[in-house]
Design a protein around this motif. Sequence first.
Motif, mmCIF file in Angstrom:
data_model
loop_
_atom_site.group_PDB
_atom_site.id
_atom_site.type_symbol
_atom_site.label_atom_id
_atom_site.label_comp_id
_atom_site.label_asym_id
_atom_site.label_seq_id
_atom_site.Cartn_x
_atom_site.Cartn_y
_atom_site.Cartn_z
ATOM 1 N N TYR A 156 10.334 8.509 5.629
ATOM 2 C CA TYR A 156 9.150 8.117 5.758
ATOM 3 C C TYR A 156 9.267 7.481 4.349
ATOM 4 C CZ TYR A 156 4.502 8.413 4.945
ATOM 5 O OH TYR A 156 2.924 8.177 5.013
ATOM 6 N N ALA A 157 9.008 5.621 4.736
ATOM 7 C CA ALA A 157 9.117 4.936 3.649
ATOM 8 C C ALA A 157 7.281 4.200 3.441
ATOM 9 C CB ALA A 157 10.338 3.402 4.047
ATOM 10 N N TYR A 158 7.026 3.507 2.935
ATOM 11 C CA TYR A 158 5.637 2.931 2.125
ATOM 12 C C TYR A 158 5.674 2.832 1.217
ATOM 13 C CZ TYR A 158 3.910 7.275 -0.852
ATOM 14 O OH TYR A 158 3.124 8.668 -0.386
ATOM 15 N N VAL A 159 4.912 0.867 0.862
ATOM 16 C CA VAL A 159 4.293 0.716 -0.482
ATOM 17 C C VAL A 159 3.428 0.891 -0.380
ATOM 18 C CG1 VAL A 159 5.106 -1.443 -1.040
ATOM 19 C CG2 VAL A 159 6.578 -0.913 0.089
ATOM 20 N N ARG A 160 2.723 0.855 -2.407
ATOM 21 C CA ARG A 160 1.766 0.768 -2.969
ATOM 22 C C ARG A 160 1.518 -0.539 -3.831
ATOM 23 N NH1 ARG A 160 -1.754 5.310 -3.789
ATOM 24 N NH2 ARG A 160 -2.732 3.210 -3.305
ATOM 25 N N LYS A 161 0.734 -1.187 -3.488
ATOM 26 C CA LYS A 161 0.821 -2.554 -4.112
ATOM 27 C C LYS A 161 -0.651 -3.239 -5.065
ATOM 28 C CE LYS A 161 2.106 -7.515 -3.157
ATOM 29 N NZ LYS A 161 2.618 -8.135 -2.003
ATOM 30 N N ASP A 162 -0.965 -3.625 -5.894
ATOM 31 C CA ASP A 162 -1.940 -4.094 -6.333
ATOM 32 C C ASP A 162 -1.220 -5.142 -7.473
ATOM 33 O OD1 ASP A 162 -0.647 -3.221 -9.068
ATOM 34 O OD2 ASP A 162 -2.549 -2.075 -9.111
ATOM 35 N N ASP A 163 -2.296 -6.101 -7.827
ATOM 36 C CA ASP A 163 -2.242 -7.190 -8.749
ATOM 37 C C ASP A 163 -1.535 -7.345 -8.921
ATOM 38 O OD1 ASP A 163 -4.343 -8.437 -6.978
ATOM 39 O OD2 ASP A 163 -5.719 -8.226 -8.001
ATOM 40 N N ASN A 164 -0.972 -6.217 -10.313
ATOM 41 C CA ASN A 164 0.504 -6.187 -11.211
ATOM 42 C C ASN A 164 1.519 -5.489 -11.158
ATOM 43 O OD1 ASN A 164 -1.795 -6.977 -13.132
ATOM 44 N ND2 ASN A 164 -2.328 -5.117 -12.808
ATOM 45 N N GLN A 165 1.387 -4.868 -9.506
ATOM 46 C CA GLN A 165 3.222 -3.759 -9.563
ATOM 47 C C GLN A 165 2.873 -3.181 -7.856
ATOM 48 O OE1 GLN A 165 2.874 0.074 -11.495
ATOM 49 N NE2 GLN A 165 4.350 -0.799 -12.496
ATOM 50 N N THR A 166 4.479 -3.015 -7.600
ATOM 51 C CA THR A 166 4.406 -2.655 -5.863
ATOM 52 C C THR A 166 5.499 -1.327 -6.542
ATOM 53 O OG1 THR A 166 4.664 -5.247 -5.318
ATOM 54 C CG2 THR A 166 5.470 -3.272 -3.810
ATOM 55 N N LEU A 167 5.225 -0.420 -6.249
ATOM 56 C CA LEU A 167 5.663 0.800 -5.691
ATOM 57 C C LEU A 167 6.193 0.649 -4.191
ATOM 58 C CD1 LEU A 167 3.473 3.890 -7.579
ATOM 59 C CD2 LEU A 167 5.314 1.593 -8.650
ATOM 60 N N MET A 168 7.636 1.591 -3.765
ATOM 61 C CA MET A 168 7.867 1.410 -2.751
ATOM 62 C C MET A 168 8.473 3.381 -2.750
ATOM 63 S SD MET A 168 11.099 0.418 -0.759
ATOM 64 C CE MET A 168 10.888 -0.880 0.086
ATOM 65 N N VAL A 169 7.960 4.235 -1.777
ATOM 66 C CA VAL A 169 8.040 5.677 -1.853
ATOM 67 C C VAL A 169 9.327 5.433 -0.644
ATOM 68 C CG1 VAL A 169 7.420 7.981 -0.998
ATOM 69 C CG2 VAL A 169 6.381 6.219 -2.852
ATOM 70 N N VAL A 170 10.506 6.442 -0.567
ATOM 71 C CA VAL A 170 11.159 6.843 0.122
ATOM 72 C C VAL A 170 12.060 7.490 0.191
ATOM 73 C CG1 VAL A 170 13.488 5.856 0.925
ATOM 74 C CG2 VAL A 170 12.821 4.514 -0.398
ATOM 75 N N ALA A 171 11.812 8.779 1.807
ATOM 76 C CA ALA A 171 12.447 10.418 1.492
ATOM 77 C C ALA A 171 12.723 10.672 2.815
ATOM 78 C CB ALA A 171 10.072 10.858 1.215
ATOM 79 N N ASN A 172 13.420 10.502 2.445
ATOM 80 C CA ASN A 172 14.344 11.615 3.909
ATOM 81 C C ASN A 172 13.928 12.868 4.300
ATOM 82 O OD1 ASN A 172 16.240 12.566 5.682
ATOM 83 N ND2 ASN A 172 17.923 12.608 4.651
#
Length: 559
Positions: A500-516
């Motif tokens: 399960y991998a998803y990205v959270r993004k706004d104007d200032n920052q991008t996060l990625m969550v990666v999970a086995n």
Amino acid sequence: MNSNSKWWQHAVVYQVYPKSFQDSDGDGLGDLNGITSRLDYIKDLGVDVIWLNPVYKSPQVDNGYDISDYQSINPSLGTMQDFERLLHKAHEMNLKIVMDLVVNHTSDQHKWFVESKKSKDNKYRDYYIWKDPVDGHAPTNWEASFSGPAWTYDDTTKQYYLHLFAPQQPDLNWENEEMRNNVYNMMNWWSDKGVDGFRMDVISLISKPEDFDNKELQESTDSGKYVSNGPHIHDYLREMNKNVMKKHDLMTVGETPGVNVKEALKYANLDDSELNMVFEFEHMGLDSNPNPALGKWSDQKASLVDLKNNLSKWQKGLYGKAWNSLYWNNHDQPRVVSRFGNDSKEYRELSAKMLAMVLHLLQGTPYIYEGEELGMTNIYFDSLDDYRDLESINAYHEFVDEKKLVDGPTMMSYLKAKSRDNARTPMQWSDDDYAGFSDKEPWIKVNPNYKSINAKEEVSDPNSVYNFYKELISLRHSLPVITDGTYEQVEGTEDDDSLYAYVRKDDNQTLMVVANYTDKEIDRPVLKISKDDKLLLSNYDDDLANKLRPYEAKLYVLD
């Protein structure tokens, strides 16, 4: 933080099941003073809100969800003075208190129903749903949620009353304006006392069909088809909002069986006309039995593809229009690490942390159920005699003894996986007798693994599940992107049944969550993590470039 966001949009909620949290007076039952004595622990975790399961006066047929007096405290939990002390102390610590509101039904011992039963012309008769027999039988073939028919015959007045749950939980008639106003007055009474919001039990069921003479309705056994999201539900909630919520700064969450994204956009619309958010149940139904006659009762695991695509549907469907509530478990659901993770000694902590990260980085208000932050597990009772939950006991007798759909051992395996009692065993505070919950044998057995899984052990261990939850809560409070950012699954991973991998993004920052999601090591070339991307949080001590180890979870800030 978005200047338009409300306080509850960046809050984290801790759910307390009072009967199982902390016993302060040695009777084997948790109580209000026990909760007050543990506020430091809840505050240390970093949450903002405490949701209390029902504390009102009740015969306890359904553990407090059968209320006989909305404005009194159940004596087993303490007194109104004890409640006021808890509320005052919580507020001093900047913790808010949300009450459980149960207004689809009351107890059959509530004064309204006692009066309602007396005669057809009693003032309170119309506070409930009474119907004449149809051809000598109940008005419909509906089955109640706790087994058996949804109608009970009353010899005195020769009519049936409706109860979607136990016979001792008669449904209120929301078409009665006087009854509705009594409910609003009661809500305002609690709000004036200082409570900070309401979690509304099965609120999507309060509006019943207008026409009980419909032949199809009468012959159906499925009440949910006719009572979920009923014809006037949004009228009632807008009226409630006008009469109660508009007068106070409250957090409101509706438990809404049968809700879909389209309906949720009405219940939890950001225009603030009804509720702040809803609990939906779609992801809770992904591991139900393939035989619809057995409903939720199953011991199979949900597929990851189904799970993440469902979570994604809600993330994208509500974005910018309504608000999500995020939860893995509660008092009605089994323990998350046993259900969606792996509660073996080897993988319990890793999978508990993985699941926590996956949930807490989504958009919405997260709910932590007592003990979830410790990685507490299902109890796996071997005997039906150990169960206390009405639903579980009734289901065993219905499916094994009456309908003979499954044999006893199979049904016991279903109870071990899905019984509500898995969540209701006492909070595991320490390795003392009865897990530090009480100095007397509790009302329900303590999980024997309390010797190794307990708060005393975990609070002091920097690598514990508890301290991982603290880090996630701290991140939510400090990174606006978690509250306000967009959500996308990483392209190419949607059909992956391990990752399960998803990205959270706004104007200032991008996060990625990666999970086995598995107990196997898997490759991760599709993720393209660069050396400039920063690892912010992990449930392993190091980071492998091209592999994810069993239940490994990573949070990156992308360059």
